[in-house]
Scaffold this active site. Sequence first.
Site, PDB file in Angstrom:
ATOM      1  N   HIS A 239       0.826  -1.216   0.000  1.00  0.00           N
ATOM      2  CA  HIS A 239       0.000   0.000   0.000  1.00  0.00           C
ATOM      3  C   HIS A 239       0.865   1.273   0.000  1.00  0.00           C
ATOM      4  O   HIS A 239       0.615   2.221  -0.752  1.00  0.00           O
ATOM      5  CB  HIS A 239      -0.864   0.051   1.261  1.00  0.00           C
ATOM      6  CG  HIS A 239      -1.662  -1.178   1.536  1.00  0.00           C
ATOM      7  ND1 HIS A 239      -2.903  -1.388   0.989  1.00  0.00           N
ATOM      8  CD2 HIS A 239      -1.409  -2.266   2.315  1.00  0.00           C
ATOM      9  CE1 HIS A 239      -3.391  -2.540   1.431  1.00  0.00           C
ATOM     10  NE2 HIS A 239      -2.509  -3.091   2.229  1.00  0.00           N
ATOM     11  N   ASP A 240       1.853   1.274   0.887  1.00  0.00           N
ATOM     12  CA  ASP A 240       2.612   2.511   1.117  1.00  0.00           C
ATOM     13  C   ASP A 240       3.585   2.802  -0.023  1.00  0.00           C
ATOM     14  O   ASP A 240       3.855   3.965  -0.336  1.00  0.00           O
ATOM     15  CB  ASP A 240       3.356   2.410   2.461  1.00  0.00           C
ATOM     16  CG  ASP A 240       2.383   2.295   3.635  1.00  0.00           C
ATOM     17  OD1 ASP A 240       1.173   2.551   3.432  1.00  0.00           O
ATOM     18  OD2 ASP A 240       2.824   1.945   4.740  1.00  0.00           O
TER      19      ASP A 240
END
Length: 312
Positions: A239-240
């Site tokens: 995600h990051d």
Amino acid sequence: MKKIILFADPGIDDSFAIMYALLNPEIDLLAIVSSYGNVTKQQATDNIAYLLELAGRSDIPIIGGANSPLSGEIPTYYPEIHGPEGLGPIKPPEGFSGELTNFSELYNIIKENDDITIVDVGRNTSLANLYLLGENIAEEISAFYIMGGAFLVPGNVTASAEANFYGDPVASNLLVSKLDNLYIVPLNVSNKAIITMEHINTILQMSNNPLINIIDDIMQFYMAAYEKLIPGLNGAPLHDVLTLSLMINPAMGRVVRKDVDVLLTDEGRGTSIADFRERAEPADKNIFIYLTFDYYWFVNDFIRVMSSPLNQ
Ligand code: RIB
Ligand code: CA
């Protein structure tokens, strides 16, 4: 070259995001703000310091962010996904401890640099505090990118809430009400940013340095955790990293401009809301939500950056 300040709570995908930022020749990483989230702030700080040391970049300041959400609640941590110490099976050496720089240093960094982008891939408490304690901070930053939320898709902590917004919904709601030029990378796209062991092995064949040497073990742990959540996924979402990759490659994804609310209490806590009806009023604010992206572009960018040499 993009000057960025990264807010993070490493955590496995945060750690990959830190490595991506350190290895990307297009990113000038001015500081990392360490906060509670996936792990405690102390553990996040030690993990950031360890990654910086492996990369030979201990010159990058680690700024002390929040210990807990604005509500004062005791945070919930996620060892089952990120490992007891946040880097899967990897631990910083015995006795190793990160040193923090005071939060106020962020204002000096912002004053001394033009055209800064802030990227927040953790709980939003520290960024909300930057806004609350500073003057005109929203005008001094060129753009904000945050990983959080889930729009018309399931959450990953509750049926409708994503972890970063659920962790401190008061802070997240403040950001969507007050910041300008805010880009949101929600689960709609980040759940699809799947990296597999084949991708990791490709990077390991192309590169060999102390930072990259730990990614095999970390990814094995993260994939095993996701296999329990979503059997058969054969990979795990970073995600990051997607948030940073979209910041550097904005054309890789498509955004919609929408006003956003984050619900604060009860069953809706942390749920992100925007009006997607045909007859929705035009948005007032400059908030851009990523809803689609080019997966193959992302994977190629990830492999290219992660196999870049250190200290270029
Ligand atoms: O929901 C995904 C987010 O929550 C990521 O930032 C991940 O690190 C977790 O904390
Ligand atoms: Ca995170």
